[in-house]
Enzyme design. Sequence first.
Site, PDB file in Angstrom:
ATOM      1  N   SER A 179       0.893  -1.188   0.099  1.00 57.92           N
ATOM      2  CA  SER A 179       0.122   0.078   0.020  1.00 57.92           C
ATOM      3  C   SER A 179       0.890   1.309   0.041  1.00 57.92           C
ATOM      4  CB  SER A 179      -0.838  -0.219   1.359  1.00 57.92           C
ATOM      5  OG  SER A 179      -1.437   1.250   1.580  1.00 57.92           O
ATOM      6  N   TYR A 207      -3.368  -0.684   9.860  1.00 57.64           N
ATOM      7  CA  TYR A 207      -3.306  -0.828   8.447  1.00 57.64           C
ATOM      8  C   TYR A 207      -2.003  -0.613   8.179  1.00 57.64           C
ATOM      9  CZ  TYR A 207      -4.518  -0.864   3.620  1.00 57.64           C
ATOM     10  OH  TYR A 207      -4.682  -1.230   2.168  1.00 57.64           O
TER      11      TYR A 207
END
Length: 274
Positions: free
Chosen positions: A166, A179
């Site tokens: 990501s 996350y």
Amino acid sequence: MYDNEAEVLEIKIIIKDEGIDTILDKFKLDGKIAIVTGCRTGLGQGMALALAEAGADIVGVGDRDMEETRALVQKLGRKFVGVQANLMKMESIPMVVDAAIGSFEKIDILINNAGIIRREDAVNFSEKDWDDVININLKVLFFLSQAVAKKFIEQKTGGKIVNIASMLSFQGGIRVPSYTASKSGVMGITRLMANEWAKYNINVNAIAPGYMATNNTAALREDKSRSSEILDRIPAGRWGLPEDVKGPAVFLSSSASDYVNGYTIAVDGGWLAR
Ligand code: NAD
């Protein structure tokens, strides 16, 4: 480089006669078996279709039925075996590996795509939101890779592992502590696995998608001010789509990337270049 057309033609004929692979052949996945986690929707569905278009049969893993993906893969003339499993739990790992081996007798490619996000201010973030995200995004990603790497070693075939990282493998983010921790971990563990397993002809790499229009970003896209802040920063001027990760996924799953080890490719419309 070549003096005349006849010489070029002669080279083309030699390549054809001797069955030498051209560069496009190296991207082909005919006869390959690929496990794609989280392929019911979004980027995972896009990547499963990409690998099927390139010739692979698919073992799809998801927490719910994957009928749409199954139908699309089968429409391409490829096989699809669905494994319904909760990838937050370690028990799912043997289910996935056994289903692949039981159906196809081997594994060639693993795409670790399944992942979740939880949003809350860091001061209020709960242990559950920490554990759930770390379990699926990082812990099961590592142990599924380990189980599949053991098969690659046993098969003596080598193989390809592609992890989905990501922008928050590179940046801190806001209101997504577990996350950020998980995706930063994915980039690190990708390098570690690549280092240890390159000697078995196993390539481990990652794709870091930018801001993509999927379920994962639905809340962000609904927030008008966050959404326009994000869009203003993307040089390509648009949110990414599942279509955008198809080429990099096929590249990293194919022998076109045999000498690429431990690298994370950003597919972000230029976000990180800003
Ligand atoms: P998505 O929500 O559409 O896809 C996530 C997939 O994971 C779904 O198919 C879901 O069924 C599956 N899944 C969720 N929990 C599961 C569980 N417990 N067990 C098994 N499967 C489960 O969103 P997406 O954007 O396509 O996300 C795919 C990956 O891409 C994730 O790892 C995500 O973190 C990553 N990613 C997305 C973006 C983005 O902007 N959309 C950006 C960077 C990284």
